[in-house]
Design a protein around this motif. Sequence first.
Motif, PDB file in Angstrom:
ATOM      1  N   MET A  68       0.834  -1.203   0.000  1.00 24.09           N
ATOM      2  CA  MET A  68       0.000   0.000   0.000  1.00 24.09           C
ATOM      3  C   MET A  68       0.873   1.258   0.000  1.00 24.09           C
ATOM      4  N   GLN A  69       1.964   1.240   0.764  1.00 20.85           N
ATOM      5  CA  GLN A  69       2.869   2.390   0.768  1.00 20.85           C
ATOM      6  C   GLN A  69       3.492   2.598  -0.607  1.00 20.85           C
ATOM      7  N   LYS A  70       3.869   1.506  -1.269  1.00 22.11           N
ATOM      8  CA  LYS A  70       4.450   1.601  -2.606  1.00 22.11           C
ATOM      9  C   LYS A  70       3.437   2.179  -3.590  1.00 22.11           C
ATOM     10  N   ALA A  71       2.192   1.708  -3.504  1.00 20.90           N
ATOM     11  CA  ALA A  71       1.142   2.218  -4.392  1.00 20.90           C
ATOM     12  C   ALA A  71       0.874   3.695  -4.128  1.00 20.90           C
ATOM     13  N   ALA A  72       0.885   4.106  -2.857  1.00 16.13           N
ATOM     14  CA  ALA A  72       0.655   5.511  -2.527  1.00 16.13           C
ATOM     15  C   ALA A  72       1.791   6.378  -3.055  1.00 16.13           C
ATOM     16  N   LEU A  73       3.025   5.921  -2.911  1.00 15.86           N
ATOM     17  CA  LEU A  73       4.152   6.690  -3.445  1.00 15.86           C
ATOM     18  C   LEU A  73       4.088   6.788  -4.962  1.00 15.86           C
ATOM     19  N   ALA A  74       3.687   5.703  -5.618  1.00 12.33           N
ATOM     20  CA  ALA A  74       3.562   5.725  -7.071  1.00 12.33           C
ATOM     21  C   ALA A  74       2.458   6.680  -7.502  1.00 12.33           C
ATOM     22  N   ALA A  75       1.371   6.742  -6.745  1.00 10.16           N
ATOM     23  CA  ALA A  75       0.263   7.624  -7.097  1.00 10.16           C
ATOM     24  C   ALA A  75       0.624   9.090  -6.888  1.00 10.16           C
ATOM     25  N   LEU A  76       1.491   9.384  -5.927  1.00  8.59           N
ATOM     26  CA  LEU A  76       1.866  10.762  -5.625  1.00  8.59           C
ATOM     27  C   LEU A  76       3.031  11.251  -6.470  1.00  8.59           C
ATOM     28  N   LYS A  77       3.713  10.337  -7.161  1.00 11.01           N
ATOM     29  CA  LYS A  77       4.870  10.713  -7.953  1.00 11.01           C
ATOM     30  C   LYS A  77       4.409  11.479  -9.187  1.00 11.01           C
ATOM     31  N   PRO A  78       5.062  12.588  -9.488  1.00 11.62           N
ATOM     32  CA  PRO A  78       4.704  13.310 -10.703  1.00 11.62           C
ATOM     33  C   PRO A  78       4.881  12.437 -11.945  1.00 11.62           C
ATOM     34  N   LYS A  79       4.005  12.625 -12.913  1.00  9.19           N
ATOM     35  CA  LYS A  79       4.004  11.789 -14.100  1.00  9.19           C
ATOM     36  C   LYS A  79       5.273  11.950 -14.943  1.00  9.19           C
ATOM     37  N   GLY A  80       5.944  13.088 -14.883  1.00 11.88           N
ATOM     38  CA  GLY A  80       7.129  13.332 -15.691  1.00 11.88           C
ATOM     39  C   GLY A  80       8.362  12.596 -15.173  1.00 11.88           C
ATOM     40  N   ASP A  81       8.413  12.241 -13.868  1.00 10.42           N
ATOM     41  CA  ASP A  81       9.593  11.555 -13.308  1.00 10.42           C
ATOM     42  C   ASP A  81       9.543  10.091 -13.679  1.00 10.42           C
ATOM     43  N   ALA A  82      10.727   9.588 -13.991  1.00  8.21           N
ATOM     44  CA  ALA A  82      10.778   8.169 -14.325  1.00  8.21           C
ATOM     45  C   ALA A  82      11.601   7.417 -13.338  1.00  8.21           C
TER      46      ALA A  82
END
Length: 82
Positions: A68-82
């Motif tokens: 869940m923490q990984k999913a939350a971090l992925a959801a909060l990450k800006p779309k431009g960062d890879a």
Amino acid sequence: MSADFNPNDPFALMRQFWQNATPAGAQPFLPPLSEEEIDRRIAELRVVEGWLTMNLGALSLQIKTLEMQKAALAALKPKGDA
């Protein structure tokens, strides 16, 4: 090596080990048990089973929390960062 060692018998070494490790007439894997001893061992194993079940539940919860923490971090990450 002993004189009766046979290199063509792959189990000779283990057989010799068990013969030397146990006294004559003893059963290394099935010791004689009374009914009370069997009941006591069943109770002990049930306690161990409960402890392992509890630890498995805690482990599963920890894995789900990290997912869940990984999913939350992925959801909060800006779309431009890879």
